[in-house]
Enzyme design. Sequence first.
Site, PDB file in Angstrom:
ATOM      1  N   PHE A 238      24.904  46.503 -37.982  1.00  0.00           N
ATOM      2  CA  PHE A 238      24.183  46.650 -36.704  1.00  0.00           C
ATOM      3  C   PHE A 238      23.158  45.540 -36.479  1.00  0.00           C
ATOM      4  O   PHE A 238      22.200  45.726 -35.726  1.00  0.00           O
ATOM      5  CB  PHE A 238      23.505  48.021 -36.599  1.00  0.00           C
ATOM      6  N   GLY A 465      33.251  45.598 -40.492  1.00  0.00           N
ATOM      7  CA  GLY A 465      33.937  46.888 -40.554  1.00  0.00           C
ATOM      8  C   GLY A 465      34.578  47.185 -39.217  1.00  0.00           C
ATOM      9  O   GLY A 465      35.308  48.164 -39.044  1.00  0.00           O
ATOM     10  N   THR A 466      34.302  46.300 -38.275  1.00  0.00           N
ATOM     11  CA  THR A 466      34.714  46.522 -36.895  1.00  0.00           C
ATOM     12  C   THR A 466      36.130  46.054 -36.610  1.00  0.00           C
ATOM     13  O   THR A 466      36.700  46.427 -35.598  1.00  0.00           O
ATOM     14  CB  THR A 466      33.730  45.792 -35.976  1.00  0.00           C
ATOM     15  N   ILE A 633      41.174  42.528 -24.166  1.00  0.00           N
ATOM     16  CA  ILE A 633      40.927  43.282 -25.394  1.00  0.00           C
ATOM     17  C   ILE A 633      42.080  43.007 -26.370  1.00  0.00           C
ATOM     18  O   ILE A 633      43.239  43.328 -26.085  1.00  0.00           O
ATOM     19  CB  ILE A 633      40.792  44.789 -25.096  1.00  0.00           C
ATOM     20  N   ASN A 635      42.582  44.206 -29.442  1.00  0.00           N
ATOM     21  CA  ASN A 635      43.070  45.397 -30.138  1.00  0.00           C
ATOM     22  C   ASN A 635      42.424  46.609 -29.477  1.00  0.00           C
ATOM     23  O   ASN A 635      41.222  46.851 -29.630  1.00  0.00           O
ATOM     24  CB  ASN A 635      42.700  45.310 -31.629  1.00  0.00           C
ATOM     25  N   GLN A 642      34.890  50.596 -31.092  1.00  0.00           N
ATOM     26  CA  GLN A 642      33.596  49.923 -30.924  1.00  0.00           C
ATOM     27  C   GLN A 642      32.779  50.596 -29.831  1.00  0.00           C
ATOM     28  O   GLN A 642      31.580  50.825 -29.973  1.00  0.00           O
ATOM     29  CB  GLN A 642      33.812  48.460 -30.497  1.00  0.00           C
ATOM     30  N   GLY A 706      33.685  39.229 -27.141  1.00  0.00           N
ATOM     31  CA  GLY A 706      33.345  40.218 -28.165  1.00  0.00           C
ATOM     32  C   GLY A 706      32.872  41.488 -27.494  1.00  0.00           C
ATOM     33  O   GLY A 706      32.390  41.463 -26.360  1.00  0.00           O
ATOM     34  N   GLU A 709      28.597  44.910 -28.720  1.00  0.00           N
ATOM     35  CA  GLU A 709      27.294  45.330 -28.217  1.00  0.00           C
ATOM     36  C   GLU A 709      27.300  45.918 -26.813  1.00  0.00           C
ATOM     37  O   GLU A 709      26.452  46.745 -26.472  1.00  0.00           O
ATOM     38  CB  GLU A 709      26.335  44.128 -28.283  1.00  0.00           C
TER      39      GLU A 709
HETATM   40 MO1  MOS Z   1      24.352  42.045 -33.784  1.00  0.00          MO
HETATM   41  S1  MOS Z   1      22.422  42.716 -33.489  1.00  0.00           S
HETATM   42  O1  MOS Z   1      24.130  40.462 -33.234  1.00  0.00           O
HETATM   43  O2  MOS Z   1      24.681  42.200 -35.410  1.00  0.00           O
END
Ligand code: MOS
Length: 748
Positions: A238, A465-466, A633, A635, A642, A706, A709
């Site tokens: 995170f 892990g993402t 996207i 995947n 996510q 990406g 976030e």
């Molecule tokens: Mo994220 S806060 O850029 O790992």
Amino acid sequence: MTLGAKAPAPAIGGAFQRIDGPLKVSGGAAYTSDRSLPGMLYAVPVGSTIASGRITRLDTAAAEKMKGVQAVFTRENIGRFFRVGAGTHAILDETRPPLDDDTIRYYGQYVALVVARTFEQATAAARAVHIEYDERRPDVRMALMPEHPASIDSQRGDADAAFAAAPESLTLDVTYTTPIETHNPIELHSSVAVYDGTNFTLYETSQAIVNHKAVLVQMLGVPAENVRIITEYLGSGFGGKLWPWTHSLLAAAASRKLQRPIKLVVTRKMMFQNVGHRSNTQQRMRLSALPDGRLTSLQHDFLNHASRTDVRKENCGEVTGYLYSTPNLRVSWAYAHRDIAPSTSMRGPGAVPGLFALESAIDELAIKLNKDPVALRLLNEPTHDESLNLPFSSRHSRECLLLGAEKFGWAQRNAQVGSMRRDGLILGWGVAGCAWNARRVPAEVSVQLNADGTVRVASATQDVGTGTYTVIAQMIADVTGVALERNKVVIGDPILPPGPFSGGSMATGSLVPAVQQAAREAMQQALVTAAAQQGPNSPFAGHGVETLAFGEGRVYRKGTPAAIGVPFEKILQGAQVGYVAGSGKAAASGTEAGAPKLSMHSYGAHFVEVTWQPEIARLRVSRVVTVIDGGKIINTRTGRNQIEGAIIMGMGMALFEQTHYDARSGAPINSNLADYVMTTHADAPAIDVTFLDYPDFALNALGARGIGEIGLAGFAPALTAAVYHATGIRVRDLPVKIEDLLASQVMV
Ligand code: MOS
């Protein structure tokens, strides 16, 4: 495969399972703290029990005599650390080396390190280190007053004048706050350090191994070739694991001193003290509008706390300049020092707390003007980035709002507070928009086509892990046509070509051009190899390289189907080579010659339903509809995962998460998973995630951004808007507390 067989399913865009999933669920994946090496010793740091003052006495004699203890390190005997030099592009949020002086600047600051044969022995001895302090009363107040004039982040027109000219009925002037939040990935930060007399190998929990190495090289004062950082698997981060923390240096220094492998696992309690957190923020929003709802001014003046040693900006105004159209705008930042450890990036740094203020203010303005909050947002949708005066590369926030409203059933909303019911519960509906940066950082990748039919793709990046392992394999499959399971992804070690850090939602998008280039180069080498074999039994005898092509994992003659070509491994075997290779290198986005200047972001909209039971003051989140404009996207399974995870985290931000500091000691009080409340499975609502899937080709050839976030951005304000709609209580200070809601006048 025979002629006319079905073409292979596209490698990009499907719902692929993680290629590392079986290894993880079977316990075969080695996380950092799983590492156990011959002769390994355990290190446990001693943290200060004051937040401000000086060490006057540090007595290690008793600890040194305890069973199993090998050494007790203090600043007298740990050895020398250097600071990171200016212009070296090595990033860390706590620049002070560990054990650097006797001054204490936050609670839990490491003051000594005990090394013993077992973790239990080291823990016991750490408690026996005797320390006396000259203590000052710490300042850990959350309310912030600027200590210096604010700096202007973005400005256009004259926001003050426009605001002053507007009648009170068309303005809003409110302040929002967000608390300190602490990253709590399940995997604790850990370092396992090995020193062989010359070389350091550090098994690390790092979201950025290349940077981690750059920092350690400088701070240990050794040549770059003598440091290796390995992060094979991460149990999330995170942002807390983006930049190195001081325990990593302590482990490395102890291994150098003792010439033994050292394992140092940061405890959950230390996770609240020594490895960063999201800063608290205080954000004053001033808005004015015309009676029809069009914004005439927007001001966003925000503050965050800073540690005594390092000032970090929690960049709350990042999206404010471009999210809405308004002729007059000002965004400014100031900070105030506190006796609290350095803060760091936490998922969606800046924008996430910033959007809580901005989107809450838009909701409040809509209510004040008696406008629908979706309609108000649509009305203020800009045609270009008005802060930078640049076109957007690809912006579909309007469609996010409209599609989300349709899927949620927003048209059925009765705007009156407490007016909607279902099954004896009061319903609250809320909405908010969101945005997050889309950028690429430099990346290098190597690809090998192997004679055993596998493809090896390597880059010094890491998988939080993402799903980075999986999407890299998909990118290779997409270009080469080699099945996913034959692609071997090698990451997590800086001896590989330097790859992107896993942060800012930038890893995936940054890897695309480098992976594609490396794969294409390797494929070209396979063609060269095929054409070079001109013997009587060679499949391509008499054919020049320019007549050949590569597809579906095969070399074939142009103009014939790829399916009847020769598998590349047969070509390599025939040529008696182990592999052919290619390399790819891409610079940061926007730096290529002739690259158009564009404003690049992801967008989204969240619609949230809460239920409210005033009789027992029970608030539940029942339903979430989220629409994300996150580019193509790659995947959809890991992608959806996510966004779902971000929504769960957003519920925590809105309703639960807050690190409390003791005003007397300066200690984080709720420094454990029982008292630091987070969303659990039992809290999880029905979540409906939709990706618009418009590729953003300005970013890379797949159009992939990406998405780590964007799902957290804007969620908390959508939830607090729903809370207002259900209860009539506008919560401007996160998280929402039951005490706030008890003031609700809504009756069943
Ligand atoms: Mo994220 S806060 O850029 O790992």
